[in-house]
Design a protein around this motif. Structure first.
Motif, PDB file in Angstrom:
ATOM      1  N   UNK A 134      46.813  34.004  34.319  1.00 47.01           N
ATOM      2  CA  UNK A 134      47.091  35.254  34.419  1.00 47.01           C
ATOM      3  C   UNK A 134      48.281  35.778  33.567  1.00 47.01           C
ATOM      4  N   UNK A 135      49.248  34.845  33.657  1.00 45.21           N
ATOM      5  CA  UNK A 135      50.355  35.049  32.924  1.00 45.21           C
ATOM      6  C   UNK A 135      50.220  35.214  31.085  1.00 45.21           C
ATOM      7  N   UNK A 136      49.050  34.270  30.998  1.00 38.47           N
ATOM      8  CA  UNK A 136      48.788  34.141  29.515  1.00 38.47           C
ATOM      9  C   UNK A 136      48.234  35.215  29.046  1.00 38.47           C
ATOM     10  N   UNK A 137      47.318  36.084  30.004  1.00 33.27           N
ATOM     11  CA  UNK A 137      46.672  37.242  29.687  1.00 33.27           C
ATOM     12  C   UNK A 137      47.424  38.423  29.658  1.00 33.27           C
ATOM     13  N   UNK A 138      48.767  38.421  29.991  1.00 29.66           N
ATOM     14  CA  UNK A 138      49.559  39.525  29.996  1.00 29.66           C
ATOM     15  C   UNK A 138      49.489  40.210  28.673  1.00 29.66           C
ATOM     16  N   UNK A 139      49.112  41.502  28.966  1.00 29.08           N
ATOM     17  CA  UNK A 139      49.280  42.431  27.577  1.00 29.08           C
ATOM     18  C   UNK A 139      50.420  43.010  27.049  1.00 29.08           C
ATOM     19  N   UNK A 140      50.639  43.364  25.855  1.00 30.30           N
ATOM     20  CA  UNK A 140      51.882  44.019  25.592  1.00 30.30           C
ATOM     21  C   UNK A 140      52.739  43.061  24.623  1.00 30.30           C
ATOM     22  N   UNK A 141      53.561  43.715  23.887  1.00 25.48           N
ATOM     23  CA  UNK A 141      54.342  43.163  22.903  1.00 25.48           C
ATOM     24  C   UNK A 141      55.514  42.257  23.673  1.00 25.48           C
ATOM     25  N   UNK A 165      35.193  49.334  33.394  1.00 28.47           N
ATOM     26  CA  UNK A 165      34.716  50.346  34.453  1.00 28.47           C
ATOM     27  C   UNK A 165      35.937  50.123  35.539  1.00 28.47           C
ATOM     28  N   UNK A 166      36.478  49.140  35.632  1.00 29.72           N
ATOM     29  CA  UNK A 166      37.503  48.876  36.678  1.00 29.72           C
ATOM     30  C   UNK A 166      38.803  49.836  36.308  1.00 29.72           C
ATOM     31  N   UNK A 167      38.913  49.519  35.092  1.00 29.69           N
ATOM     32  CA  UNK A 167      40.496  50.062  34.379  1.00 29.69           C
ATOM     33  C   UNK A 167      40.141  51.815  34.364  1.00 29.69           C
ATOM     34  N   UNK A 168      38.969  52.158  34.031  1.00 26.97           N
ATOM     35  CA  UNK A 168      38.810  53.408  34.095  1.00 26.97           C
ATOM     36  C   UNK A 168      38.912  54.200  35.334  1.00 26.97           C
ATOM     37  N   UNK A 169      38.801  53.399  36.570  1.00 30.46           N
ATOM     38  CA  UNK A 169      39.055  53.941  37.699  1.00 30.46           C
ATOM     39  C   UNK A 169      40.306  54.030  38.029  1.00 30.46           C
ATOM     40  N   UNK A 170      41.239  53.283  37.334  1.00 27.69           N
ATOM     41  CA  UNK A 170      42.723  53.138  37.786  1.00 27.69           C
ATOM     42  C   UNK A 170      43.077  51.924  38.548  1.00 27.69           C
ATOM     43  N   UNK A 171      42.143  51.012  38.679  1.00 33.15           N
ATOM     44  CA  UNK A 171      42.332  49.660  39.175  1.00 33.15           C
ATOM     45  C   UNK A 171      43.228  48.823  38.448  1.00 33.15           C
ATOM     46  N   UNK A 172      44.345  48.339  38.874  1.00 34.78           N
ATOM     47  CA  UNK A 172      45.477  47.678  38.108  1.00 34.78           C
ATOM     48  C   UNK A 172      44.919  46.394  37.680  1.00 34.78           C
ATOM     49  N   UNK A 173      45.715  45.656  36.693  1.00 30.26           N
ATOM     50  CA  UNK A 173      45.068  44.439  36.174  1.00 30.26           C
ATOM     51  C   UNK A 173      44.938  43.519  37.321  1.00 30.26           C
ATOM     52  N   UNK A 174      45.791  43.445  38.201  1.00 35.39           N
ATOM     53  CA  UNK A 174      45.734  42.155  39.229  1.00 35.39           C
ATOM     54  C   UNK A 174      44.393  42.956  40.146  1.00 35.39           C
ATOM     55  N   UNK A 175      44.408  43.956  40.514  1.00 27.99           N
ATOM     56  CA  UNK A 175      43.215  44.456  41.455  1.00 27.99           C
ATOM     57  C   UNK A 175      42.060  43.875  40.599  1.00 27.99           C
ATOM     58  N   UNK A 176      41.833  44.287  39.313  1.00 29.28           N
ATOM     59  CA  UNK A 176      40.861  44.123  38.470  1.00 29.28           C
ATOM     60  C   UNK A 176      40.252  42.580  38.577  1.00 29.28           C
ATOM     61  N   UNK A 177      41.464  41.840  38.422  1.00 29.26           N
ATOM     62  CA  UNK A 177      41.238  40.363  38.436  1.00 29.26           C
ATOM     63  C   UNK A 177      40.751  39.663  39.590  1.00 29.26           C
ATOM     64  N   UNK A 178      41.362  40.265  40.607  1.00 31.25           N
ATOM     65  CA  UNK A 178      41.052  39.580  42.256  1.00 31.25           C
ATOM     66  C   UNK A 178      39.886  40.134  42.611  1.00 31.25           C
ATOM     67  N   UNK A 179      39.429  41.536  42.260  1.00 31.63           N
ATOM     68  CA  UNK A 179      38.246  42.054  43.196  1.00 31.63           C
ATOM     69  C   UNK A 179      37.003  42.042  42.296  1.00 31.63           C
ATOM     70  N   UNK A 180      37.313  42.184  41.012  1.00 34.21           N
ATOM     71  CA  UNK A 180      35.836  42.392  39.999  1.00 34.21           C
ATOM     72  C   UNK A 180      35.635  41.116  39.426  1.00 34.21           C
ATOM     73  N   UNK A 181      36.581  40.595  38.604  1.00 33.11           N
ATOM     74  CA  UNK A 181      36.585  39.541  37.754  1.00 33.11           C
ATOM     75  C   UNK A 181      36.406  38.143  38.491  1.00 33.11           C
ATOM     76  N   UNK A 182      37.305  37.870  39.121  1.00 34.60           N
ATOM     77  CA  UNK A 182      37.221  36.528  39.715  1.00 34.60           C
ATOM     78  C   UNK A 182      35.966  36.126  40.679  1.00 34.60           C
ATOM     79  N   UNK A 183      35.528  37.221  41.506  1.00 36.07           N
ATOM     80  CA  UNK A 183      34.428  37.019  42.319  1.00 36.07           C
ATOM     81  C   UNK A 183      33.266  36.565  41.430  1.00 36.07           C
ATOM     82  N   UNK A 184      33.229  37.133  40.393  1.00 37.57           N
ATOM     83  CA  UNK A 184      31.963  37.122  39.274  1.00 37.57           C
ATOM     84  C   UNK A 184      32.373  35.606  38.611  1.00 37.57           C
ATOM     85  N   UNK A 185      33.508  35.087  38.532  1.00 37.80           N
ATOM     86  CA  UNK A 185      33.665  34.109  37.685  1.00 37.80           C
ATOM     87  C   UNK A 185      33.666  32.555  38.392  1.00 37.80           C
ATOM     88  N   UNK A 186      33.671  32.753  39.413  1.00 40.78           N
ATOM     89  CA  UNK A 186      33.478  31.620  40.518  1.00 40.78           C
ATOM     90  C   UNK A 186      32.441  30.761  40.185  1.00 40.78           C
TER      91      UNK A 186
END
Lengths: 237, 245
Positions: free
Chosen positions: A47-54, A129-150
């Motif tokens: 998660x830390x490794x994927x932190x965006x930004x300079x 799709x998640x970001x366009x709905x204003x889900x945060x990076x953490x919410x996107x990871x835990x609710x959308x990405x992780x369940x599909x990545x298991x």
């Protein structure tokens, strides 16, 4: 050969078997505790490794460096490093703690790559799709990405942990009372090496084989869409 | 004052400039259609508006608030007022229809659950999917998935709905069910920006058409003006090809 046959009744005593069982328990304990904690920390690392930004560039560099370095060091060297490093700060740290930390240190580096691969297997569009709905990076990871990545993460993670049961034999080098260490001890007591380590080998097999099969079973179940659906139904009930 | 005003918007993918100074405005209740050949930058306009691609320069204003795409607070505010439906539906594969529709209203808008669920049921009924609440995306046809995606976007009660080639991934016989839904929204007075290749549909429902090519706006007008009497050579060429049938 005669010596071995003669030693068998004396070797397979209740006391010796108890010692072996205890040692097998220790092997299993350090592996599972180390791998489970390592797996959890690997998530944090990814998660830390994927932190965006300079501003996060040094953080990303550290995470990548950790993975790249520890994946290229022999496990035995990691064990000694952890041993001496920890003893330098906490003189009375138990060998169990040190073994678990060493396993953890190593497991983080390996499972982090498994987890990263899993997260990256989820289509980018799901994230958009998640970001366009204003889900945060953490919410996107835990609710959308992780369940599909298991389904992508779990099988190789289990395979790693199971194969790691064997590698924990190396912590006998620092004197942790696990299977291999116990074997050396019994050998020193005068029992035949073939007898002792033959038995130890069977112990490792007895632990690893069922877990490997279980991992394979999970893999096939997760691989089929029907499995995914039945997993959902379980979750729903 | 227009509802949405876009001024001299520019964006690049690496060295390639895909939007070269786009300016247009949308009034409340209008359906503005973006048309043009593939690669003309139509979808990028929507992606930039939703901050999925950063603009390199330009101004975007909703009512009297101008959006700073470099600031996360401002981006959140913009995403709060607009919703987008994607070409590939992009429903969350790990959630059933109901959860897909209610996730953001519950977690992000923090609206009361009972109200959110009632609204979701009404929207799903509106797009004709009353009996699919518990289905997962991979159990639905493309047309059904796209209608769920429209319901999901509407559940956010957006002021402006962005539709990005929402029928181009669908089998021909499924296109109409989605277009019908959009037609109803237009009749209800929803403000929409539609990127589409369905010229017949655009002619029928669009209040205005913007034709783009190579990252620039070539011509703007009512469907009749553009389709029947395009002024520019480029627009003439394009419409003579796509309107042949």
């Amino acid at each position: 050969m005669e010596r071995i046959l003669e030693q068998i009744p004396r070797f397979f005593t209740f006391r010796n078997m108890e010692l072996l069982l205890e040692a097998a328990g220790m092997t299993l304990a350090i592996t599972s505790v180390g791998c489970i904690i390592g797996f959890g920390l690997a998530f944090v690392l990814v998660y830390l490794r994927q932190t965006p930004g300079k501003w996060a560039a040094p953080l990303r560099f550290l995470c990548i460096a950790y993975v790249e370095i520890f994946r290229r060091i022999p496990f035995l060297v990691v064990i000694y490093l952890v041993l001496f490093f920890i003893q330098a700060f906490i003189a009375d740290a138990s060998l169990f703690t040190i073994a678990v930390i060493a396993i953890c240190t190593y497991a983080i580096a390996y499972t982090a790559e498994i987890i990263r691969g899993g997260l990256e297997s989820v289509p980018r569009e799901q994230v958009e799709a998640a970001r366009a709905m204003n889900l945060s990076r953490f919410q996107t990871t835990t609710q959308i990405v992780l369940p599909q990545a298991w389904p992508v993460i779990i099988p190789p993670a289990i395979a790693f942990a199971v194969s790691f049961i064997k590698d924990t034999a190396l912590v006998s080098q620092i004197g942790v009372f696990e299977l291999t260490f116990r074997g050396k001890e019994l050998n020193n007591q005068g029992y035949s090496g073939i007898l002792v380590f033959g038995t130890i080998a069977m112990c490792y097999f007895a632990i690893s084989y069922p877990l490997t099969r279980y991992g394979q079973h999970l893999e096939t179940r997760l691989a089929t869409s029907r499995g995914r659906r039945s997993a959902r139904k379980l979750r729903r009930t | 004052m227009p509802h949405l005003a876009v001024e001299d918007l520019r964006a690049s993918y690496g060295a390639l400039e895909v939007l070269r100074g786009i300016s247009f405005s949308v009034e409340k209740g209008e359906l503005v259609a973006l048309v043009g050949p593939s690669g003309s930058g139509k979808s990028t306009v929507l992606r930039v508006l939703m901050a999925l691609n950063p603009p390199s320069s330009g101004r975007v204003q909703i009512d009297d608030i101008s959006i700073d795409y470099g600031k996360s607070g401002s981006v959140r505010a913009a995403r709060d007022r607009m919703a987008v439906v994607f070409q590939q539906y992009n429903l969350f594969q790990n959630m059933n229809v109901m959860d897909n529709v209610t996730l953001a209203p519950r977690k992000i808008k923090k609206w009361p659950v009972a109200e959110v669920e009632e609204n979701a049921r009404a929207l799903l009924a509106k797009v004709g999917l009353t009996d699919k609440h518990d289905a997962y995306p991979d159990e639905l046809s493309g047309g059904q998935q796209q209608r769920v995606a429209i319901a999901r976007a509407l559940a956010l009660k957006p002021e402006i709905l962005l539709l990005d080639e929402v029928t181009s991934a669908l089998d021909p016989e499924l296109v109409n069910e989605v277009l019908d839904t959009i037609g109803e929204l237009a009749a209800d007075g929803m403000t929409m920006i539609l990127v589409s290749h369905e010229m017949g549909f655009v002619r029928e429902v669009a209040s205005r058409v913007i034709m783009m090519d190579a990252g620039e706006i070539i011509e703007t007008g009512t469907p009749a003006e553009l389709f029947d009497a395009p002024k520019s050579q480029r627009a003439k060429q394009f419409f003579s090809k796509v309107l042949r049938h």
